[in-house]
Design a protein around this motif. Structure first.
Motif, PDB file in Angstrom:
ATOM      1  N   SER A 201       0.808  -1.221   0.000  1.00  0.00           N
ATOM      2  CA  SER A 201       0.000   0.000   0.000  1.00  0.00           C
ATOM      3  C   SER A 201       0.843   1.274   0.000  1.00  0.00           C
ATOM      4  CB  SER A 201      -0.922   0.011   1.223  1.00  0.00           C
ATOM      5  OG  SER A 201      -0.177   0.128   2.423  1.00  0.00           O
ATOM      6  N   SER A 202       2.117   1.167   0.354  1.00  0.00           N
ATOM      7  CA  SER A 202       2.927   2.368   0.589  1.00  0.00           C
ATOM      8  C   SER A 202       3.845   2.749  -0.560  1.00  0.00           C
ATOM      9  CB  SER A 202       3.782   2.184   1.856  1.00  0.00           C
ATOM     10  OG  SER A 202       2.967   1.966   2.986  1.00  0.00           O
ATOM     11  N   ILE A 203       4.234   1.795  -1.398  1.00  0.00           N
ATOM     12  CA  ILE A 203       5.180   2.121  -2.467  1.00  0.00           C
ATOM     13  C   ILE A 203       4.560   1.898  -3.842  1.00  0.00           C
ATOM     14  CG2 ILE A 203       7.144   1.527  -1.016  1.00  0.00           C
ATOM     15  CD1 ILE A 203       7.476  -1.023  -2.626  1.00  0.00           C
ATOM     16  N   VAL A 212      11.256   1.739   3.823  1.00  0.00           N
ATOM     17  CA  VAL A 212       9.926   2.065   4.335  1.00  0.00           C
ATOM     18  C   VAL A 212       9.938   1.871   5.842  1.00  0.00           C
ATOM     19  CG1 VAL A 212       7.461   1.614   4.177  1.00  0.00           C
ATOM     20  CG2 VAL A 212       8.902   1.294   2.155  1.00  0.00           C
ATOM     21  N   ILE A 213       9.599   2.913   6.572  1.00  0.00           N
ATOM     22  CA  ILE A 213       9.591   2.883   8.035  1.00  0.00           C
ATOM     23  C   ILE A 213       8.144   2.823   8.513  1.00  0.00           C
ATOM     24  CG2 ILE A 213      10.201   4.115  10.138  1.00  0.00           C
ATOM     25  CD1 ILE A 213      12.419   5.510   8.475  1.00  0.00           C
ATOM     26  N   ASP A 214       7.821   1.797   9.274  1.00  0.00           N
ATOM     27  CA  ASP A 214       6.489   1.648   9.863  1.00  0.00           C
ATOM     28  C   ASP A 214       6.604   2.018  11.344  1.00  0.00           C
ATOM     29  OD1 ASP A 214       3.983   0.979  10.685  1.00  0.00           O
ATOM     30  OD2 ASP A 214       4.163  -1.169  10.310  1.00  0.00           O
ATOM     31  N   PHE A 215       6.184   3.229  11.669  1.00  0.00           N
ATOM     32  CA  PHE A 215       6.318   3.773  13.024  1.00  0.00           C
ATOM     33  C   PHE A 215       5.068   3.397  13.810  1.00  0.00           C
ATOM     34  CE2 PHE A 215       7.743   7.963  15.298  1.00  0.00           C
ATOM     35  CZ  PHE A 215       8.075   7.214  16.414  1.00  0.00           C
ATOM     36  N   GLY A 216       5.096   2.240  14.472  1.00  0.00           N
ATOM     37  CA  GLY A 216       3.943   1.745  15.204  1.00  0.00           C
ATOM     38  C   GLY A 216       3.921   2.192  16.646  1.00  0.00           C
ATOM     39  N   ALA A 217       2.980   1.634  17.412  1.00  0.00           N
ATOM     40  CA  ALA A 217       2.817   2.040  18.805  1.00  0.00           C
ATOM     41  C   ALA A 217       3.936   1.502  19.689  1.00  0.00           C
ATOM     42  CB  ALA A 217       1.466   1.568  19.333  1.00  0.00           C
ATOM     43  N   SER A 218       4.228   0.204  19.561  1.00  0.00           N
ATOM     44  CA  SER A 218       5.194  -0.420  20.468  1.00  0.00           C
ATOM     45  C   SER A 218       6.541  -0.690  19.824  1.00  0.00           C
ATOM     46  CB  SER A 218       4.623  -1.732  21.014  1.00  0.00           C
ATOM     47  OG  SER A 218       4.268  -2.604  19.964  1.00  0.00           O
ATOM     48  N   SER A 219       6.632  -0.572  18.503  1.00  0.00           N
ATOM     49  CA  SER A 219       7.906  -0.803  17.818  1.00  0.00           C
ATOM     50  C   SER A 219       7.927  -0.046  16.498  1.00  0.00           C
ATOM     51  CB  SER A 219       8.134  -2.299  17.560  1.00  0.00           C
ATOM     52  OG  SER A 219       7.173  -2.809  16.642  1.00  0.00           O
ATOM     53  N   THR A 220       9.113   0.082  15.946  1.00  0.00           N
ATOM     54  CA  THR A 220       9.289   0.731  14.651  1.00  0.00           C
ATOM     55  C   THR A 220       9.984  -0.262  13.727  1.00  0.00           C
ATOM     56  OG1 THR A 220       9.527   2.882  15.727  1.00  0.00           O
ATOM     57  CG2 THR A 220      10.283   2.708  13.452  1.00  0.00           C
ATOM     58  N   LYS A 221       9.332  -0.569  12.592  1.00  0.00           N
ATOM     59  CA  LYS A 221       9.893  -1.529  11.646  1.00  0.00           C
ATOM     60  C   LYS A 221      10.446  -0.813  10.422  1.00  0.00           C
ATOM     61  CE  LYS A 221       6.163  -3.158  12.720  1.00  0.00           C
ATOM     62  NZ  LYS A 221       5.169  -2.841  13.795  1.00  0.00           N
ATOM     63  N   SER A 307      17.573   5.241  -2.161  1.00  0.00           N
ATOM     64  CA  SER A 307      17.267   6.526  -2.782  1.00  0.00           C
ATOM     65  C   SER A 307      16.426   7.442  -1.904  1.00  0.00           C
ATOM     66  CB  SER A 307      16.540   6.301  -4.112  1.00  0.00           C
ATOM     67  OG  SER A 307      15.309   5.616  -3.907  1.00  0.00           O
ATOM     68  N   ARG A 308      15.498   6.873  -1.148  1.00  0.00           N
ATOM     69  CA  ARG A 308      14.645   7.709  -0.310  1.00  0.00           C
ATOM     70  C   ARG A 308      13.954   6.867   0.751  1.00  0.00           C
ATOM     71  NH1 ARG A 308       9.058   8.468  -1.905  1.00  0.00           N
ATOM     72  NH2 ARG A 308       8.407   6.951  -3.468  1.00  0.00           N
ATOM     73  N   ILE A 309      13.270   7.541   1.652  1.00  0.00           N
ATOM     74  CA  ILE A 309      12.573   6.874   2.752  1.00  0.00           C
ATOM     75  C   ILE A 309      11.093   7.241   2.710  1.00  0.00           C
ATOM     76  CG2 ILE A 309      12.313   6.816   5.268  1.00  0.00           C
ATOM     77  CD1 ILE A 309      15.331   7.280   5.458  1.00  0.00           C
ATOM     78  N   GLU A 332      15.987  12.078   1.424  1.00  0.00           N
ATOM     79  CA  GLU A 332      14.618  12.478   1.128  1.00  0.00           C
ATOM     80  C   GLU A 332      13.660  11.590   1.919  1.00  0.00           C
ATOM     81  OE1 GLU A 332      11.372  12.316  -2.539  1.00  0.00           O
ATOM     82  OE2 GLU A 332      13.513  12.034  -2.957  1.00  0.00           O
ATOM     83  N   VAL A 333      12.712  12.194   2.602  1.00  0.00           N
ATOM     84  CA  VAL A 333      11.725  11.458   3.397  1.00  0.00           C
ATOM     85  C   VAL A 333      10.338  11.969   3.047  1.00  0.00           C
ATOM     86  CG1 VAL A 333      10.923  10.838   5.708  1.00  0.00           C
ATOM     87  CG2 VAL A 333      13.370  11.209   5.306  1.00  0.00           C
ATOM     88  N   SER A 334       9.417  11.050   2.786  1.00  0.00           N
ATOM     89  CA  SER A 334       8.051  11.454   2.456  1.00  0.00           C
ATOM     90  C   SER A 334       7.057  10.537   3.164  1.00  0.00           C
ATOM     91  CB  SER A 334       7.817  11.409   0.944  1.00  0.00           C
ATOM     92  OG  SER A 334       8.080  10.119   0.434  1.00  0.00           O
ATOM     93  N   PRO A 335       5.909  11.063   3.545  1.00  0.00           N
ATOM     94  CA  PRO A 335       4.896  10.222   4.189  1.00  0.00           C
ATOM     95  C   PRO A 335       4.189   9.333   3.178  1.00  0.00           C
ATOM     96  CG  PRO A 335       4.066  12.460   3.910  1.00  0.00           C
ATOM     97  CD  PRO A 335       5.501  12.477   3.464  1.00  0.00           C
ATOM     98  N   ALA A 336       3.777   8.167   3.616  1.00  0.00           N
ATOM     99  CA  ALA A 336       3.009   7.264   2.755  1.00  0.00           C
ATOM    100  C   ALA A 336       1.601   7.824   2.560  1.00  0.00           C
ATOM    101  CB  ALA A 336       2.948   5.876   3.371  1.00  0.00           C
ATOM    102  N   ASP A 337       0.993   7.472   1.443  1.00  0.00           N
ATOM    103  CA  ASP A 337      -0.377   7.900   1.151  1.00  0.00           C
ATOM    104  C   ASP A 337      -1.150   6.685   0.626  1.00  0.00           C
ATOM    105  OD1 ASP A 337      -2.677   9.309   0.668  1.00  0.00           O
ATOM    106  OD2 ASP A 337      -1.918  10.356  -1.109  1.00  0.00           O
ATOM    107  N   PRO A 338      -1.420   5.704   1.505  1.00  0.00           N
ATOM    108  CA  PRO A 338      -2.029   4.447   1.053  1.00  0.00           C
ATOM    109  C   PRO A 338      -3.362   4.609   0.341  1.00  0.00           C
ATOM    110  CG  PRO A 338      -1.176   4.217   3.281  1.00  0.00           C
ATOM    111  CD  PRO A 338      -1.119   5.674   2.937  1.00  0.00           C
ATOM    112  N   PHE A 339      -4.196   5.542   0.795  1.00  0.00           N
ATOM    113  CA  PHE A 339      -5.522   5.683   0.193  1.00  0.00           C
ATOM    114  C   PHE A 339      -5.466   6.243  -1.229  1.00  0.00           C
ATOM    115  CE2 PHE A 339      -7.070   5.509   4.663  1.00  0.00           C
ATOM    116  CZ  PHE A 339      -7.973   4.457   4.499  1.00  0.00           C
ATOM    117  N   SER A 340      -4.290   6.702  -1.656  1.00  0.00           N
ATOM    118  CA  SER A 340      -4.162   7.164  -3.038  1.00  0.00           C
ATOM    119  C   SER A 340      -4.337   6.014  -4.023  1.00  0.00           C
ATOM    120  CB  SER A 340      -2.798   7.832  -3.254  1.00  0.00           C
ATOM    121  OG  SER A 340      -1.745   6.877  -3.128  1.00  0.00           O
TER     122      SER A 340
END
Length: 371
Positions: A201-203, A212-221, A307-309, A332-340
């Motif tokens: 959904s993110s790329i 791709v960084i998944d910044f969750g509640a209890s951990s960051t993947k 190349s980017r995050i 370069e860092v950009s937020p994911a936009d899954p609903f796009s």
């Protein structure tokens, strides 16, 4: 009990038809998320979505990572399905990275049905528990990614090897999730490692490695992807909840107030917010230092430049987090936009852009079912 819903249901807008949609289900550490999509002329149309906090079902605050009894998770899931007016009867379900073992292995290059047996045999060398206790899945890298061994064979040819992404999930975990979902009134269509769903959904089509960084509640993947293939994954044992707990402890406020301060102030550079930001920064420094080390290690071993995050997950909604990441990682860092990747009413665009990163896993699961 504190009302745990974050009501994002679109039932009044779309009125999903009975059995028409596909469902992605993400049972996270602090909340459960669902996404229901349907296909219309090869397009993914958003029918309904919703989220419910797990904390209150364990006698804790909204936003807290919690481990309630399975019966309570079932209760929460039933409440969510009812409130979001979910009509789909089968769900694709995410399996947490923490409940799996993921690695890249090499096997001699062969074609045909013997590949599966060779992978299973080779897996015994890597998986830290008996193979009989896990469910194995794998992805063979495309042929243009096959490497050649430096050892020359008697006929002068170099021996080829295939790289394989190997995933092992304990059968007890699969059984537990199946039991929860079934008792909530759904059938399990499939299971998938959460990292794969998040990436779907993110790329988009990337021509160079991305992180791709998944910044969750209890951990960051963190997952590093090259041409759609996850080449590396790593989990840092701190997440967005650690920021809230630090604020609560340092400023002497309860968890709910600390959570509000985190959301409202974020990483503001205003002088009056300096104290709040100074509490959160050391935790973020640690997280992004770990991420930077993972990226550098990948680049060194593979002679490739990331190349980017892309940053996703509920923690990515922290104000100022993108700028913080740019400064710490010099990339370069950009937020994911899954609903796009879905269609929805235009007036919901602002809402969905804000909520999107929190639903990246559930949305990725639903997109898989549509394919």
């Amino acid at each position: 009990m504190e009302f745990p819903f974050k009501d994002f249901s679109l039932k009044k807008l779309f009125g999903p038809k009975e059995g028409a949609g596909v469902l992605g289900l993400d049972i996270g550490s602090s909340s459960i998320k669902v996404i229901q999509l349907r296909k219309d002329k090869e397009r993914a149309v958003l029918e309904t979505y919703g989220e419910i906090a797990i904390g209150p079902y364990a006698g804790m605050e909204v936003g807290r990572a919690a481990k309630p009894a399975d019966e309570k998770i079932i209760e929460a899931l039933k409440d969510l399905l009812r409130e979001a007016n979910v009509k789909a009867k089968e769900a694709a379900v995410a399996v947490p990275l923490r409940s799996s073992f993921v690695t890249v292995i090499s096997i001699p290059f062969i074609e045909g049905k013997d590949v599966a047996e060779m992978i299973k045999l080779e897996a015994r060398r890597y998986v830290p528990v008996p193979i009989s206790e896990v469910v194995l899945d794998w992805w063979i890298f495309p042929e243009d990614k096959i490497s050649e061994n430096a050892d020359v064979q008697p006929d002068g040819a170099k021996k080829k090897f295939s790289k394989v992404l190997l995933v092992a999930i304990h059968k007890d975990v699969i059984s537990q999730y199946r039991d929860i979902v079934t008792k909530a009134g759904l059938a399990v269509d499939s299971f998938e490692l959460e990292s794969f769903s998040m990436l779907r959904s993110s790329i988009r089509r990337e021509t160079a490695p991305v992180a791709v960084i998944d910044f969750g509640a209890s951990s960051t993947k963190i997952a590093i992807v090259d041409f759609g293939i996850m080449k590396s994954s790593y989990a840092v044992g701190k997440g967005a909840q650690d920021l809230t707990l630090a604020l609560s402890s340092s400023l002497g406020v309860d968890f709910r107030r600390a959570e509000d301060m985190k959301r409202e102030i974020g990483l503001s550079d205003l002088p009056e917010h300096k104290e709040v930001v100074s509490v959160m920064e050391p935790i973020l420094e640690y997280i992004f230092s770990e991420i930077g080390s993972v990226i550098k290690d990948y680049q060194r071993k593979n002679a490739q430049v990331v190349s980017r995050i892309i940053i996703t997950g509920g923690g990515s909604l922290l104000k100022g987090i993108t700028g913080f990441a740019v400064k710490r990682l010099s990339m370069e860092v950009s937020p994911a936009d899954p609903f796009s990747k879905t269609e929805y009413p235009a007036f919901l665009e602002k809402v969905l852009k804000g909520a999107g990163p929190n639903f990246s896993i559930a949305l990725g699961l639903a997109l898989k079912k549509l394919q």
